[in-house]
Design an enzyme around this catalytic site. Structure first.
Site, PDB file in Angstrom:
ATOM      1  N   THR A 239       9.052   1.343  10.275  1.00 46.59           N
ATOM      2  CA  THR A 239       7.678   1.589   9.811  1.00 46.59           C
ATOM      3  C   THR A 239       7.566   1.160   8.352  1.00 46.59           C
ATOM      4  O   THR A 239       8.215   1.750   7.479  1.00 46.59           O
ATOM      5  CB  THR A 239       7.358   3.089   9.956  1.00 46.59           C
ATOM      6  OG1 THR A 239       7.544   3.433  11.334  1.00 46.59           O
ATOM      7  CG2 THR A 239       5.944   3.399   9.533  1.00 46.59           C
TER       8      THR A 239
ATOM      9  N   ARG B  26       8.544   9.128  20.483  1.00 44.79           N
ATOM     10  CA  ARG B  26       8.732  10.437  19.848  1.00 44.79           C
ATOM     11  C   ARG B  26      10.174  10.885  20.007  1.00 44.79           C
ATOM     12  O   ARG B  26      10.754  10.712  21.088  1.00 44.79           O
ATOM     13  CB  ARG B  26       7.848  11.488  20.529  1.00 44.79           C
ATOM     14  CG  ARG B  26       6.373  11.254  20.410  1.00 44.79           C
ATOM     15  CD  ARG B  26       5.629  11.984  21.510  1.00 44.79           C
ATOM     16  NE  ARG B  26       6.031  11.503  22.837  1.00 44.79           N
ATOM     17  CZ  ARG B  26       5.675  12.060  23.978  1.00 44.79           C
ATOM     18  NH1 ARG B  26       4.932  13.137  23.988  1.00 44.79           N
ATOM     19  NH2 ARG B  26       6.079  11.557  25.141  1.00 44.79           N
ATOM     20  N   GLU B  27      10.729  11.473  18.971  1.00 43.87           N
ATOM     21  CA  GLU B  27      12.051  12.077  19.124  1.00 43.87           C
ATOM     22  C   GLU B  27      11.968  13.147  20.202  1.00 43.87           C
ATOM     23  O   GLU B  27      10.947  13.830  20.321  1.00 43.87           O
ATOM     24  CB  GLU B  27      12.494  12.729  17.805  1.00 43.87           C
ATOM     25  CG  GLU B  27      13.148  11.754  16.871  1.00 43.87           C
ATOM     26  CD  GLU B  27      13.660  12.434  15.621  1.00 43.87           C
ATOM     27  OE1 GLU B  27      14.360  13.452  15.725  1.00 43.87           O
ATOM     28  OE2 GLU B  27      13.354  11.932  14.537  1.00 43.87           O
TER      29      GLU B  27
ATOM     30  N   LEU C 106      -2.882  19.218  19.777  1.00 42.38           N
ATOM     31  CA  LEU C 106      -3.771  20.301  19.324  1.00 42.38           C
ATOM     32  C   LEU C 106      -3.046  21.641  19.414  1.00 42.38           C
ATOM     33  O   LEU C 106      -3.676  22.676  19.580  1.00 42.38           O
ATOM     34  CB  LEU C 106      -5.048  20.329  20.181  1.00 42.38           C
ATOM     35  CG  LEU C 106      -6.085  19.244  19.892  1.00 42.38           C
ATOM     36  CD1 LEU C 106      -7.294  19.393  20.799  1.00 42.38           C
ATOM     37  CD2 LEU C 106      -6.540  19.282  18.424  1.00 42.38           C
TER      38      LEU C 106
ATOM     39  N   ALA D 265      -1.444  24.461  17.604  1.00 41.48           N
ATOM     40  CA  ALA D 265      -1.306  25.018  16.255  1.00 41.48           C
ATOM     41  C   ALA D 265       0.116  25.523  16.069  1.00 41.48           C
ATOM     42  O   ALA D 265       0.771  25.934  17.027  1.00 41.48           O
ATOM     43  CB  ALA D 265      -2.298  26.157  16.072  1.00 41.48           C
ATOM     44  N   GLY D 266       0.599  25.482  14.847  1.00 43.05           N
ATOM     45  CA  GLY D 266       1.983  25.915  14.614  1.00 43.05           C
ATOM     46  C   GLY D 266       2.300  26.030  13.145  1.00 43.05           C
ATOM     47  O   GLY D 266       1.393  26.186  12.311  1.00 43.05           O
TER      48      GLY D 266
ATOM     49  N   CYS E 177       8.792  11.290  10.434  1.00 43.55           N
ATOM     50  CA  CYS E 177       7.713  10.295  10.464  1.00 43.55           C
ATOM     51  C   CYS E 177       6.377  10.795   9.917  1.00 43.55           C
ATOM     52  O   CYS E 177       5.883  10.286   8.920  1.00 43.55           O
ATOM     53  CB  CYS E 177       7.535   9.794  11.888  1.00 43.55           C
ATOM     54  SG  CYS E 177       9.059   9.181  12.587  1.00 43.55           S
TER      55      CYS E 177
HETATM   56  C1  UGA Z   1       5.908  10.771  15.760  1.00 40.91           C
HETATM   57  C2  UGA Z   1       4.840  10.160  16.654  1.00 40.91           C
HETATM   58  O1  UGA Z   1       4.394  11.119  17.593  1.00 40.91           O
HETATM   59  C3  UGA Z   1       5.375   8.956  17.408  1.00 40.91           C
HETATM   60  O2  UGA Z   1       4.335   8.317  18.155  1.00 40.91           O
HETATM   61  C4  UGA Z   1       5.937   7.952  16.392  1.00 40.91           C
HETATM   62  O3  UGA Z   1       6.500   6.826  17.048  1.00 40.91           O
HETATM   63  C5  UGA Z   1       7.028   8.625  15.577  1.00 40.91           C
HETATM   64  O4  UGA Z   1       6.443   9.769  14.900  1.00 40.91           O
HETATM   65  C6  UGA Z   1       7.532   7.627  14.578  1.00 40.91           C
HETATM   66  O5  UGA Z   1       6.763   7.227  13.706  1.00 40.91           O
HETATM   67  O6  UGA Z   1       8.657   7.148  14.742  1.00 40.91           O
HETATM   68  P1  UGA Z   1       7.970  12.426  16.168  1.00 40.91           P
HETATM   69  O7  UGA Z   1       8.041  12.508  14.686  1.00 40.91           O
HETATM   70  O8  UGA Z   1       9.204  12.168  16.930  1.00 40.91           O
HETATM   71  O9  UGA Z   1       6.931  11.281  16.609  1.00 40.91           O
HETATM   72  O10 UGA Z   1       7.407  13.804  16.708  1.00 40.91           O
HETATM   73  P2  UGA Z   1       5.989  14.353  17.169  1.00 40.91           P
HETATM   74  O11 UGA Z   1       6.057  14.660  18.601  1.00 40.91           O
HETATM   75  O12 UGA Z   1       4.894  13.474  16.722  1.00 40.91           O
HETATM   76  O13 UGA Z   1       5.928  15.730  16.368  1.00 40.91           O
HETATM   77  C7  UGA Z   1       5.838  15.736  14.950  1.00 40.91           C
HETATM   78  C8  UGA Z   1       5.640  17.149  14.442  1.00 40.91           C
HETATM   79  O14 UGA Z   1       4.354  17.624  14.790  1.00 40.91           O
HETATM   80  C9  UGA Z   1       6.621  18.174  15.016  1.00 40.91           C
HETATM   81  O15 UGA Z   1       7.023  19.050  14.002  1.00 40.91           O
HETATM   82  C10 UGA Z   1       5.798  18.905  16.046  1.00 40.91           C
HETATM   83  O16 UGA Z   1       6.227  20.203  16.313  1.00 40.91           O
HETATM   84  C11 UGA Z   1       4.433  18.903  15.391  1.00 40.91           C
HETATM   85  N1  UGA Z   1       3.325  19.055  16.360  1.00 40.91           N
HETATM   86  C12 UGA Z   1       3.116  18.125  17.305  1.00 40.91           C
HETATM   87  C13 UGA Z   1       2.503  20.157  16.251  1.00 40.91           C
HETATM   88  O17 UGA Z   1       2.685  21.030  15.378  1.00 40.91           O
HETATM   89  N2  UGA Z   1       1.467  20.302  17.130  1.00 40.91           N
HETATM   90  C14 UGA Z   1       1.229  19.382  18.095  1.00 40.91           C
HETATM   91  O18 UGA Z   1       0.258  19.566  18.856  1.00 40.91           O
HETATM   92  C15 UGA Z   1       2.077  18.275  18.187  1.00 40.91           C
END
Ligand code: UGA
Length: 587
Positions: A123, A159-160, A260, A262-263, A270
């Protein structure tokens, strides 16, 4: 037959390599870390990612690992650059790894006669490939991009925790190219990967491709900070529940149900980094991005909301044992980079709480940050054992099944802060002291304490005194009113402002009764603390130290009835100024 190389074996590089290898394509993975390569060559993984180990094992004949970029470029047709682009302390992006990788690839290209395509998957901010990477590649190779080698931007959206699934099931392919030859080659490669299944493809220039990636992550972050803001509002409104709000608005196709939840705030390597990098970049192009600044600010503050929930429930954290369930930034990963757990634990330590953490995978990584400042416990029930409070910070499936009776059985008192909304409030509000992100706390704790306390005191004492000493001024079928003879009994009304507390004090010559009429707070009486709300009645014996704190959002209002005179000196009730100053002195 095509061979692909990957420079940088983090989640994106290693997973993409393994997925290509599993499709029968020859791959070479390069990483600067010898330690990482040793782990991989021994058949293990340097990090946890679901299904990755099995995939690598099955496709091992198509996977090799090397520490030489030169070897990888010489022996492949396409090189994916998948190194990290971390944040610097000021939020700007650190291009050290990308510059070094570009340099090494450029040097390797200088010795190569066959056409080669370099694909930037890391990125990078809009313009980085054109202005930095291309310049390094051309300088080191003494060749021209587009003419002698291809240069593509091909961002990923995996996503991880589900990156293997996401690589096989992407929603979109973005190919940023300025020439048809290299762009066509990458599209063909991915077509082969997907066995010619239709995949929605956006073909654009490199700068737009870079921006698509940032806009995507920034929008996801915006959704999360938005719903977290609504959650914070819900916490201050009776009966509002953010989970139901999210479910409802998520059915609108213009909004959509995902992201959506909340947390405690978004973490990971990322979202936080990309939002900050976009904000930083905006300064350089003189474009103010107040929306993203607010998204970042909400996220930075969200862990404090978790601490507030715990603090309000416990009436203070000093000396309390807090069990943290889950420290990974989300479930199914051992990654704790930018995890909200780090901020929450830091604040708990600042509040002098005793912290104990558990996580199915991430404890080793947490140890690198907190060392012996906290305790690490493998088993979730051991972690809960005798704790004063439990905070759920990661939505691991194995925490979703913990029953109310388990919390009750293991903990000193079942005080739960559900920062991920994985427990059912209907069940837990009844059985435990439960508070959660996006729900107004119910302060169940006041009930047992109040009963326990009122049973041992003589509430009739001050009331009888009022009846006896007060003047009966009205008596009818609806009410009886006594006015007090104030030199025998003192009635005081206190309105304690938000986040304020009275001075700790005692009255040598009288006991008193507190009637709480509005707000949420606590009163310390001797070495006991009672959580109080509207309707709580607490008696303070003569000479007992006591102190009241407002823990709520509004004024904490209480009427105090003193047996006898509260102050040894006489003061003039008619003179309000004198009364005011005397009361202020007492509190
Ligand atoms: C994120 C993006 O979702 C991917 O599409 C992208 O490819 C990746 O970054 C990247 O740039 O490499 P990632 O960081 O693995 O992926 O994880 P997410 O699933 O996006 O979650 C990120 C954070 O948001 C976590 O702490 C998660 O708990 C939080 N989250 C996610 C929430 O608090 N609420 C949600 O509804 C979703």
């Amino acid at each position: 037959m095509v061979t692909i190389s990957f420079v940088g074996l983090g989640v994106v590089g290693l997973v993409t390599q393994a997925c290509f290898a599993s499709r029968g394509i020859n791959t070479i993975g390069v990483d600067a870390s010898k330690h990482k390569l040793d782990i991989l060559r021994s058949g293990n993984l340097p990090f946890y990612e679901p299904n990755l180990k099995e995939l690598i094992c099955d496709a091992c004949s198509n996977l090799t690992f090397s520490d030489s970029v030169r070897h990888a470029v010489e022996n492949s047709n396409i090189t994916f650059v998948t190194v990290g682009t971390p944040s610097k302390a000021d939020g700007s992006i650190d291009l050290l790894q990308i510059s070094e990788a570009s340099k090494a690839i450029g040097v390797a290209l200088s010795n190569k006669s066959r056409y080669h395509v370099v694909v930037i998957k890391s990125t990078v901010l809009p313009g980085t490939t054109d202005n930095v990477i291309k310049a390094i590649l051309e300088r080191e190779s003494r060749k021209s991009a587009e003419k002698d080698f291809g240069l593509i931007v091909n961002p990923e959206f995996l996503r991880e925790g589900s990156s293997v699934y996401d690589t096989f099931n992407p929603h979109l392919l973005v190919v940023g190219a300025t020439d048809n030859r290299s762009g066509g080659e990458i599209e063909r490669l991915w077509k082969k990967f997907f066995n010619n299944y239709f995949l929605r493809t956006i073909r654009t220039n490199r700068i737009t491709a870079e921006l698509i990636k940032y806009a995507n992550n920034a929008f996801l972050a915006t959704k999360i900070s938005f719903i977290n803001s609504i959650a914070n509002l819900c916490q201050r409104i009776d009966s509002a529940d953010v989970k139901e709000v999210a479910q409802a608005i998520g059915t609108d196709p213009r909004i959509g149900p995902l992201f959506l939840n909340a947390g405690p705030g978004y973490g990971g390597s990322c979202l936080p980094k990309d939002v900050k990098a976009l904000i930083k970049m905006s300064h350089f192009v003189s474009c103010h991005l107040p929306l993203l600044m607010a998204v970042d600010e909400v996220n930075e503050n969200q862990p404090k909301q978790v601490i507030e929930l715990a603090r309000n429930m416990m009436g203070g954290l000093k000396g309390k044992t807090v069990a943290i369930l889950g420290v990974a930034f989300k479930k199914d990963t051992d990654d704790i980079r930018e995890a909200p757990s780090i901020k929450v634990i830091r604040q708990l330590i600042e509040h002098q709480a005793i912290v104990r953490a558990t996580d199915p995978l991430a404890l080793e990584n947490l140890k690198k940050i907190f060392d012996d400042k906290i305790a690490y416990v493998k088993n979730k029930f051991d972690c809960l054992s005798n704790a004063d409070c439990c905070i759920i910070l990661t939505e691991w499936d194995e925490y979703k099944n913990i029953k109310a009776e388990d919390f009750i059985g293991y903990m000193k008192k079942p005080c739960i802060v559900d920062a991920r909304r994985i427990l059912d409030p209907q069940e837990f509000v009844v059985a435990t002291n439960y508070s959660a992100i996006g729900l107004k706390p119910s302060y169940k704790e006041t009930i047992p304490y109040r009963e326990e306390h009122t049973s041992e005191i003589d509430l009739d004492m001050p009331l009888n005194a009022i009846r006896k000493e007060g003047v009966l001024i009205a008596e009818n079928e609806r009410y009886t009113i006594h006015d007090l003879k104030l030199d025998e009994l003192t009635v005081s009304l206190t309105e304690l402002k938000k986040a304020q507390e009275t001075r700790g004090h005692s009255h040598a010559d009288c006991s008193e009764v507190y009637f709480f009429t509005q707000g949420d707070g606590k009163i310390q009486v001797g070495n006991r603390t009672y959580y109080v709300g509207q309707g709580s009645v607490i008696t303070v014996p003569r000479s007992e130290f006591h102190k009241v704190s407002n823990l709520g959002e509004q004024k904490l209002i209480f009427i105090t009835v003193f047996e006898g005179k509260r102050f040894s000196k006489n003061y003039d009730y008619e003179n309000k100024a004198s009364l005011k100053s005397t009361v202020a002195e007492a509190h």
